[in-house]
Motif scaffolding. Structure first.
Motif, PDB file in Angstrom:
ATOM      1  N   SER A  91      72.497  18.326  33.898  1.00 40.70           N
ATOM      2  CA  SER A  91      72.917  18.054  35.409  1.00 40.70           C
ATOM      3  C   SER A  91      73.000  16.620  35.842  1.00 40.70           C
ATOM      4  O   SER A  91      73.799  16.119  36.407  1.00 40.70           O
ATOM      5  CB  SER A  91      72.080  19.030  36.525  1.00 40.70           C
ATOM      6  N   VAL A  92      72.031  15.980  35.276  1.00 40.78           N
ATOM      7  CA  VAL A  92      71.859  14.503  35.894  1.00 40.78           C
ATOM      8  C   VAL A  92      73.129  13.767  34.919  1.00 40.78           C
ATOM      9  O   VAL A  92      73.658  13.019  35.686  1.00 40.78           O
ATOM     10  CB  VAL A  92      70.677  13.797  35.399  1.00 40.78           C
ATOM     11  N   GLU A  93      73.386  13.974  33.579  1.00 43.23           N
ATOM     12  CA  GLU A  93      74.363  13.325  32.870  1.00 43.23           C
ATOM     13  C   GLU A  93      75.764  13.849  33.606  1.00 43.23           C
ATOM     14  O   GLU A  93      76.703  12.885  33.894  1.00 43.23           O
ATOM     15  CB  GLU A  93      74.606  13.735  31.570  1.00 43.23           C
ATOM     16  N   ARG A  94      75.845  14.969  33.973  1.00 43.73           N
ATOM     17  CA  ARG A  94      77.167  15.451  34.877  1.00 43.73           C
ATOM     18  C   ARG A  94      77.283  14.799  36.073  1.00 43.73           C
ATOM     19  O   ARG A  94      78.432  14.339  36.407  1.00 43.73           O
ATOM     20  CB  ARG A  94      77.016  17.271  34.941  1.00 43.73           C
ATOM     21  N   ARG A  95      76.518  14.411  36.832  1.00 44.81           N
ATOM     22  CA  ARG A  95      76.421  13.975  38.078  1.00 44.81           C
ATOM     23  C   ARG A  95      76.793  12.325  37.890  1.00 44.81           C
ATOM     24  O   ARG A  95      77.508  11.585  38.676  1.00 44.81           O
ATOM     25  CB  ARG A  95      75.224  14.169  39.110  1.00 44.81           C
ATOM     26  N   TRP A  96      76.199  11.874  37.019  1.00 42.54           N
ATOM     27  CA  TRP A  96      76.394  10.335  36.664  1.00 42.54           C
ATOM     28  C   TRP A  96      78.049  10.392  36.274  1.00 42.54           C
ATOM     29  O   TRP A  96      78.696   9.588  36.753  1.00 42.54           O
ATOM     30  CB  TRP A  96      75.588   9.876  35.380  1.00 42.54           C
ATOM     31  N   ALA A  97      78.477  11.132  35.382  1.00 37.47           N
ATOM     32  CA  ALA A  97      80.069  11.118  34.766  1.00 37.47           C
ATOM     33  C   ALA A  97      80.730  11.494  36.181  1.00 37.47           C
ATOM     34  O   ALA A  97      81.724  10.790  36.258  1.00 37.47           O
ATOM     35  CB  ALA A  97      80.067  12.182  33.942  1.00 37.47           C
ATOM     36  N   LEU A  98      80.239  12.307  37.040  1.00 36.88           N
ATOM     37  CA  LEU A  98      81.320  12.675  38.116  1.00 36.88           C
ATOM     38  C   LEU A  98      81.251  11.482  39.114  1.00 36.88           C
ATOM     39  O   LEU A  98      82.442  11.342  39.552  1.00 36.88           O
ATOM     40  CB  LEU A  98      80.604  13.861  38.968  1.00 36.88           C
ATOM     41  N   GLY A  99      80.214  10.782  39.382  1.00 38.16           N
ATOM     42  CA  GLY A  99      80.300   9.575  40.207  1.00 38.16           C
ATOM     43  C   GLY A  99      81.288   8.414  39.639  1.00 38.16           C
ATOM     44  O   GLY A  99      81.848   8.112  40.428  1.00 38.16           O
ATOM     45  N   ILE A 100      80.948   8.097  38.385  1.00 33.72           N
ATOM     46  CA  ILE A 100      81.688   6.990  37.768  1.00 33.72           C
ATOM     47  C   ILE A 100      83.177   7.612  37.716  1.00 33.72           C
ATOM     48  O   ILE A 100      84.127   6.619  38.198  1.00 33.72           O
ATOM     49  CB  ILE A 100      81.350   6.752  36.475  1.00 33.72           C
ATOM     50  N   GLU A 101      83.618   8.716  37.164  1.00 34.44           N
ATOM     51  CA  GLU A 101      85.088   9.159  36.861  1.00 34.44           C
ATOM     52  C   GLU A 101      85.569   9.122  38.581  1.00 34.44           C
ATOM     53  O   GLU A 101      86.913   8.795  38.648  1.00 34.44           O
ATOM     54  CB  GLU A 101      84.854  10.790  36.333  1.00 34.44           C
ATOM     55  N   THR A 102      84.864   9.776  39.381  1.00 38.43           N
ATOM     56  CA  THR A 102      85.526   9.865  40.641  1.00 38.43           C
ATOM     57  C   THR A 102      85.952   8.454  41.402  1.00 38.43           C
ATOM     58  O   THR A 102      86.957   8.150  41.798  1.00 38.43           O
ATOM     59  CB  THR A 102      84.537  10.478  41.839  1.00 38.43           C
ATOM     60  N   LEU A 103      84.856   7.259  41.277  1.00 31.08           N
ATOM     61  CA  LEU A 103      85.305   5.969  41.597  1.00 31.08           C
ATOM     62  C   LEU A 103      86.563   5.370  41.139  1.00 31.08           C
ATOM     63  O   LEU A 103      87.380   4.949  41.349  1.00 31.08           O
ATOM     64  CB  LEU A 103      84.077   5.164  41.739  1.00 31.08           C
ATOM     65  N   LEU A 104      86.544   5.498  39.553  1.00 25.75           N
ATOM     66  CA  LEU A 104      87.434   5.013  38.976  1.00 25.75           C
ATOM     67  C   LEU A 104      88.820   5.574  39.146  1.00 25.75           C
ATOM     68  O   LEU A 104      89.750   4.969  39.138  1.00 25.75           O
ATOM     69  CB  LEU A 104      87.203   4.883  37.349  1.00 25.75           C
ATOM     70  N   ALA A 105      88.955   6.937  39.192  1.00 26.57           N
ATOM     71  CA  ALA A 105      89.998   7.690  39.631  1.00 26.57           C
ATOM     72  C   ALA A 105      90.744   7.324  40.848  1.00 26.57           C
ATOM     73  O   ALA A 105      91.694   7.141  41.081  1.00 26.57           O
ATOM     74  CB  ALA A 105      89.701   9.080  39.603  1.00 26.57           C
TER      75      ALA A 105
END
Length: 196
Positions: free
Chosen positions: A178-192
């Motif tokens: 869940s921690v990995e998923r939320r890190w990825a979500l934050g980064i992907e959302t910002l970059l998108a």
């Protein structure tokens, strides 16, 4: 037999290395001048002569933390994919904070009431800031992100710093997945949100 005078660069280096070890082992509460002197095999007056006071010692630790982080980020190879470059910066930043959680607190959270970085101390982070700006500029130049490179770099850093603080406080979840998923979500959302 009295100790030989040790007010040298050697004592400065030993004092900073000892302070880093104390932070890692005992946390912020363990960082006292007396504790550093004892563990560095020096006298308290010698520590005061080299660092002036406890605030001077904390200042040196602060500078060393940014030097370490800057070296870690500078060692990242530049890739042909600028988004991957930004993601590597995120991974390296996260690894630094996870490996050095209390040092990261000194650098980013200011846990000592008697140490409030001035403009001069804030320059310690210039190398880190330049790496973030450089990676953002590469993505803009490649046409994969739009915006001002400094704005993007500072927002990206703020996101990573916030995610790292949330992870340290166990606010990103209880499982590694869940921690990995939320890190990825934050980064992907910002970059998108920064894509053309």
């Amino acid at each position: 037999m009295p100790r030989a005078k040790q007010r040298t660069n050697d004592l400065r280096e030993r004092g900073v290395a000892t302070a880093l070890a104390v932070l890692a082992e005992e946390g912020v509460a363990g960082l006292t001048t007396r504790n550093i002197a004892r563990r560095a095999e020096a006298s308290v007056p010698a520590i005061y002569e080299v660092f002036t006071d406890k605030t001077g010692l904390i200042r040196e630790v602060y500078f060393e933390g940014f030097r370490m982080l800057g070296e870690a980020l500078a060692a990242l190879p530049v890739t042909d994919d600028p988004v991957e470059g930004l993601q590597r910066v995120a991974r390296s930043f996260r690894e630094f904070v996870v490996t050095n959680p209390v040092l990261a607190q000194v650098m980013f959270s200011r846990p000592f009431a008697d140490f409030d970085p001035t403009t001069a101390e804030d320059k310690a982070g210039v190398k880190v800031r330049k790496i973030f700006v450089d990676r953002a500029r590469r993505a803009i130049d490649a046409g994969v992100l739009v915006g001002d490179p400094t704005d993007i770099a500072l927002v990206y850093f703020a996101l990573l710093d916030g995610l790292a603080a949330a992870e340290a406080a166990r606010r990103l979840g209880s499982s590694p997945q869940s921690v990995e998923r939320r890190w990825a979500l934050g980064i992907e959302t910002l970059l998108a949100g920064l894509r053309p």
